[in-house]
Design an enzyme around this catalytic site. Sequence first.
Site, PDB file in Angstrom:
ATOM      1  N   HIS A 115      -9.390   9.449  -4.209  1.00 45.71           N
ATOM      2  CA  HIS A 115      -9.769  10.010  -2.919  1.00 45.71           C
ATOM      3  C   HIS A 115     -10.900  11.012  -3.119  1.00 45.71           C
ATOM      4  O   HIS A 115     -11.005  11.644  -4.178  1.00 45.71           O
ATOM      5  CB  HIS A 115      -8.588  10.728  -2.269  1.00 45.71           C
ATOM      6  CG  HIS A 115      -7.555   9.790  -1.725  1.00 45.71           C
ATOM      7  ND1 HIS A 115      -6.295  10.212  -1.343  1.00 45.71           N
ATOM      8  CD2 HIS A 115      -7.596   8.451  -1.482  1.00 45.71           C
ATOM      9  CE1 HIS A 115      -5.611   9.168  -0.902  1.00 45.71           C
ATOM     10  NE2 HIS A 115      -6.363   8.112  -0.973  1.00 45.71           N
ATOM     11  N   HIS A 148       0.830  -1.210   0.000  1.00 41.99           N
ATOM     12  CA  HIS A 148       0.000   0.000   0.000  1.00 41.99           C
ATOM     13  C   HIS A 148       0.869   1.266   0.000  1.00 41.99           C
ATOM     14  O   HIS A 148       0.396   2.349  -0.371  1.00 41.99           O
ATOM     15  CB  HIS A 148      -0.933   0.014   1.215  1.00 41.99           C
ATOM     16  CG  HIS A 148      -2.002   1.064   1.138  1.00 41.99           C
ATOM     17  ND1 HIS A 148      -3.078   0.977   0.281  1.00 41.99           N
ATOM     18  CD2 HIS A 148      -2.141   2.248   1.796  1.00 41.99           C
ATOM     19  CE1 HIS A 148      -3.837   2.043   0.422  1.00 41.99           C
ATOM     20  NE2 HIS A 148      -3.299   2.836   1.330  1.00 41.99           N
ATOM     21  N   ARG A 159       1.141   3.789  -3.128  1.00 44.30           N
ATOM     22  CA  ARG A 159       0.235   4.916  -3.351  1.00 44.30           C
ATOM     23  C   ARG A 159       0.739   6.180  -2.658  1.00 44.30           C
ATOM     24  O   ARG A 159       0.763   7.263  -3.238  1.00 44.30           O
ATOM     25  CB  ARG A 159      -1.177   4.564  -2.862  1.00 44.30           C
ATOM     26  CG  ARG A 159      -1.917   3.634  -3.810  1.00 44.30           C
ATOM     27  CD  ARG A 159      -3.132   2.990  -3.177  1.00 44.30           C
ATOM     28  NE  ARG A 159      -4.102   3.924  -2.636  1.00 44.30           N
ATOM     29  CZ  ARG A 159      -5.056   4.537  -3.340  1.00 44.30           C
ATOM     30  NH1 ARG A 159      -5.128   4.349  -4.655  1.00 44.30           N
ATOM     31  NH2 ARG A 159      -5.922   5.327  -2.754  1.00 44.30           N
TER      32      ARG A 159
END
Length: 413
Positions: A365, A339, A342
Site C-alpha cells: 500500500h 482477497h 490480506r
Amino acid sequence: MPTITKPLTPTTIGNLKPKTNRYPKSDGGCTGLFIEVMPSGSKIWRYRYTLNGERQSPVTIGSYPSITIEAARERGRKYAAMVAQGISPVTDAKKDRGAALALDTVKAFGVHWFETQIADKSEDYSKTTLRTLEKDIYPMIGNKPIGDVTSGDVLAICDKIKGRGSPQAALLARNVIKRLYDYAIDRQVVVTINPAKMLVARFIATQSSRERVLSPEEIGKVLRAVYLSDMVRPNKLALHLLCITMVRKSELRNAEWSEFDFEAGIWRIPAERMKKEKEHWVYLSTQAVGLFKELKALATSEVYVFPARHGREDKPICKTTLNQAIKILDMDVQHFVLHDFRRTASTHLHEMGMSSDAIEKALAHKIGGIKGIYNRALYAEERKKLLQLWADFVDAQIENGRTSIIGNFSRTE
C-alpha cells in the site's frame, strides 16, 4: 563528580512531554524508581533493580497520578528491602497492583490495561484502541465494576455503534473488550468469564466481502479444508501462499521463477505487475520458501510458478482458477473471498502490535507524506519479522483442530 538526580515533583512530571518512543525519567527520591513517559502521554511508575548480580526487567508500580509520587516511593523502598534480602519483588508488585484494581471499575482497569499493554504498541493501533475505549466503551460501562459486565452489556454497546451505521466499529469495540477481559482474567482480577468472548463476531455485524476478516478459528478451517480437498497440489499450495505472503491474487498467479531468490528469501515482483506500478519485495517466511521449493519440484513450466494445466501455450493459470477452487470447498466459513486474506493478515498483525507502516509496506500500500518517499528497503527487518510471525500464526491455526495429516508446514530452523 557524579551527576545528582533530583527528586521528581508534580511540576517536573507535568513538564515531561511525550515523544515518538517511550522514555524514562529517574526519581532522585528513591533509588531504582523511575517514571516512564509513553507516546500516548501516559506516565507509568516502574522500579528497576539488580538481583544476584544480574539486571532484571523493571517491575510496574502503576500510573501517575493515580499512584502519587510518595506512594510510588513507598513501593520502591519496599521492593528495595526485598531485593536486599535476595527476594524478587515481581510477585509482590503483581499483588499490589491487583489489590488496587480488584474492586475497580471498567474504566479504572481499562486505563491500567491500556497504559501497561497497549500504549507502547504501534501508533495507529494504540490510537484506535484508545479512541474505541473513550468514545464507545467507557460512556456505557466505564463506571460498572469490572466483574459485573455481562454479554448483554457488550451487545448493547455493539448495537448502539451499529445504529450509527458503523458495523466494523462495533466489531472493533467487541474485540477491544475481549482483549481487556483476557488480560483481566490472566491477572486474576475478580473476573473469570469474558463477556465479549460469548458474542460470535458474525452475529454482531454482517460483514460484506470488502469488510470480511477471518477469525483465527476460521483461518484454520479454511486451510484445513484446502489440504483435505481433492484439488491439485499446486492449487493447495497457492491458496496457502496467498494467505501467508499477503500478496494479491494476480501477483501470485502470474509469479515467474526468475523473480525468486530463495537463498536471500526474497520475491521481487516487477513494477509492471504491481497495482502501484512500483517494484515490490516480499520477504519470504521459512514456510513460504518451503512451499515455493515444493512447487519448483513439481514445475511443468520453466517460466511460471503456476502454469495452466491445459493447452500448449505456456501461460499462468486463469484468474478464476483459485476462486473456483475455494468455492467448492466443504467448510463452515461464510461470506469469504480470497482477497479477505490480506485484510485478515493486516487486522491480526495490528492486534499483535506490529508496526502499521511495516504492515502497509508488506501489503504494497502507498504510505503518504514524507514516509512514502523512502526506498523499498524501508522497514525491511520489520517486514521479515511480521511475515514470519504471520506464517507461524497461520501454522498454529491449521494445527488447531486438525484430525488428519495434511502436511508439515511448521517453521524450520
